[in-house]
Design an enzyme around this catalytic site. Structure first.
Site, mmCIF file in Angstrom:
data_model
loop_
_atom_site.group_PDB
_atom_site.id
_atom_site.type_symbol
_atom_site.label_atom_id
_atom_site.label_comp_id
_atom_site.label_asym_id
_atom_site.label_seq_id
_atom_site.Cartn_x
_atom_site.Cartn_y
_atom_site.Cartn_z
ATOM 1 N N LYS A 115 0.826 -1.215 0.000
ATOM 2 C CA LYS A 115 0.000 0.000 0.000
ATOM 3 C C LYS A 115 0.855 1.257 0.000
ATOM 4 O O LYS A 115 0.452 2.269 -0.556
ATOM 5 C CB LYS A 115 -0.989 -0.009 1.169
ATOM 6 N N LYS A 197 -3.953 -11.321 -6.887
ATOM 7 C CA LYS A 197 -5.252 -11.553 -6.239
ATOM 8 C C LYS A 197 -6.318 -10.599 -6.793
ATOM 9 O O LYS A 197 -5.993 -9.489 -7.216
ATOM 10 C CB LYS A 197 -5.135 -11.447 -4.709
ATOM 11 N N LYS A 200 -10.519 -5.115 -5.222
ATOM 12 C CA LYS A 200 -11.519 -4.108 -5.587
ATOM 13 C C LYS A 200 -10.855 -2.801 -5.996
ATOM 14 O O LYS A 200 -11.488 -1.950 -6.595
ATOM 15 C CB LYS A 200 -12.515 -3.899 -4.460
HETATM 16 P P1 ATP Z 1 -8.013 -4.227 -1.576
HETATM 17 O O1 ATP Z 1 -8.239 -5.356 -2.530
HETATM 18 O O2 ATP Z 1 -8.527 -2.930 -2.059
HETATM 19 O O3 ATP Z 1 -6.638 -4.183 -1.012
HETATM 20 P P2 ATP Z 1 -9.312 -5.931 0.224
HETATM 21 O O4 ATP Z 1 -10.555 -6.333 -0.498
HETATM 22 O O5 ATP Z 1 -8.172 -6.863 0.270
HETATM 23 O O6 ATP Z 1 -8.922 -4.521 -0.318
HETATM 24 P P3 ATP Z 1 -10.840 -5.859 2.690
HETATM 25 O O7 ATP Z 1 -12.078 -5.307 2.113
HETATM 26 O O8 ATP Z 1 -10.580 -5.352 4.013
HETATM 27 O O9 ATP Z 1 -9.585 -5.573 1.762
HETATM 28 O O10 ATP Z 1 -10.920 -7.442 2.725
HETATM 29 C C1 ATP Z 1 -11.974 -8.079 3.380
HETATM 30 C C2 ATP Z 1 -11.781 -9.571 3.394
HETATM 31 O O11 ATP Z 1 -11.769 -10.092 2.067
HETATM 32 C C3 ATP Z 1 -10.461 -10.023 4.027
HETATM 33 O O12 ATP Z 1 -10.718 -11.140 4.857
HETATM 34 C C4 ATP Z 1 -9.612 -10.425 2.856
HETATM 35 O O13 ATP Z 1 -8.675 -11.415 3.191
HETATM 36 C C5 ATP Z 1 -10.661 -10.978 1.895
HETATM 37 N N1 ATP Z 1 -10.212 -10.919 0.509
HETATM 38 C C6 ATP Z 1 -9.901 -9.813 -0.204
HETATM 39 N N2 ATP Z 1 -9.542 -10.130 -1.467
HETATM 40 C C7 ATP Z 1 -9.618 -11.486 -1.555
HETATM 41 C C8 ATP Z 1 -9.371 -12.429 -2.613
HETATM 42 N N3 ATP Z 1 -8.983 -12.030 -3.801
HETATM 43 N N4 ATP Z 1 -9.561 -13.747 -2.348
HETATM 44 C C9 ATP Z 1 -9.972 -14.161 -1.125
HETATM 45 N N5 ATP Z 1 -10.227 -13.332 -0.101
HETATM 46 C C10 ATP Z 1 -10.052 -12.012 -0.293
#
Ligand code: ATP
Ligand code: LTN
Length: 332
Positions: A115, A197, A200
């Protein structure tokens, strides 16, 4: 509640939640509501501001995230749903934990490195200490289980280390939590760059499926998913990340094992694979989208769930803060 396992997790209200958030986290949050668990789920709005947010947007995103959790099957009769910022104990405990966490530990966090590379103009202290706030979220509730995606494993391990360190220094205060990270689905990959991965914050919207995407958009994104050119459908993360990601999604949404999944596609081409996976995803997401529209329109209901949730959360959190403050030497 005494002999139930406490489950806690959080999700940041930043942008549109994706299929990765759903499969890696929210879907399991709903499934973990069982006879022998008590689940606490928070919208981690304090975490969101480690990256610059527009206040009007943030207000909307955090409300929508709460409504989406309810739409995805989190039942406020059985679990508590709350806004992190409505429970001041999170920041109160966070300070004490900050003073029991080393700079060296925080510098090793890969999410901080990622980040800060992404937001070079705003490498703020909150971004650095973010995992300590997450540790406070978890430790406040004497949590047994933390359902998260694979990318949060390192933060979870830090929370465990902080708990153990504090307990050793000041006496038994915190339960040391376990992670609940799905094997298949713990890391849903981007549809465009399957070695990354699904995220969003991906500037290319074809890389992610948003939970609220229109069915036609979902089908189209799957149709464009990057695969490979050998034409064979098998699960091989190393050599066939795109196809394996599609198989993993199908296996989760149908509840079939990976062997059954691969068998279902014997003799099929990639086109059929993509259409069938998209159908399975659309079928599960449509009722959630419908419920979201109903729930989010009912502002009074959402506000009541959140205020009851915050009250219940505070009752639990206060006990741990008092204990930790007392052990630290802060008495009335
Ligand atoms: P960004 O992708 O913008 O960094 P994020 O989606 O990783 O944000 P959060 O919204 O806080 O961040 O994530 C919420 C939950 O979703 C966490 O438990 C994270 O591990 C899970 N998560 C996020 N992306 C994935 C993915 N691609 N596959 C599985 N789990 C995910
Ligand atoms: N840091 C997490 C979101 C989060 C969380 C938590 C997860 C905030 N507080 C407590 C589990 C437990 C992320 O996914 N980025």
């Amino acid at each position: 509640m005494e002999n139930k396992k406490i489950v806690l997790s959080g999700i940041q209200p930043t942008g549109t939640p994706t299929l990765g958030n759903y499969v890696g986290a929210v879907r399991n949050w709903a499934l973990l509501q069982k006879e022998d668990t008590f689940c606490c789920y928070c919208v981690a709005d304090l975490h969101a501001i480690t990256v610059r947010q527009n206040p009007t947007e943030l207000r909307k995103f955090r409300y929508n995230m709460a409504a989406l959790l309810l739409a995805a099957g989190i039942d406020p009769e059985r679990s508590i749903v709350f806004m992190q910022s409505h429970v001041p104990e999170h920041t109160q405990l966070s300070w004490v934990l900050n003073c029991n966490t080393y700079m060296g530990e925080l510098s090793r966090m890969t999410q901080f490195k990622d980040k800060s590379a992404k937001h070079e103009d705003n490498i703020n202290a909150g971004l650095f200490t973010y995992p300590v706030l997450m540790a406070a979220d978890i430790l406040l509730y004497q949590t047994d289980l933390v359902p998260v995606g694979h990318d949060q494993k390192q933060h979870l391990e830090l929370a465990r280390d902080i708990a153990i360190r504090f307990n050793n220094a000041f006496g038994e205060t915190f339960k040391v939590p376990e992670g609940f990270i799905p094997g298949t689905g713990g890391r849903i990959m981007s549809l465009q760059e399957p070695e990354k991965k699904m995220s969003k914050s991906d500037p290319n919207p074809n890389g992610f499926v948003a939970i609220m995407d229109d069915p036609a958009v979902i089908r189209n994104k799957f149709k464009r998913a990057v695969t490979d050119c050998d034409g064979e459908i098998r699960y091989d993360l190393q050599n066939k990340p795109g196809v394996s990601n599609l198989l993993a999604i199908y296996s989760i949404f149908t509840g079939k094992s990976m062997d059954e999944t691969v068998n279902d596609f014997k003799g099929s081409g990639y086109g059929a694979l993509k259409t069938t996976v998209a159908d399975a995803v659309v079928e599960e997401l449509m009722p959630i989208q419908q419920r979201f529209r109903e729930i989010s329109a009912d502002k009074e209901y959402v506000a009541k769930v959140l205020s009851d949730g915050a009250e219940a959360a505070r009752r639990m959190a206060r006990k741990t803060v008092s204990k930790a403050y007392h052990k630290t030497g802060f008495d009335k």
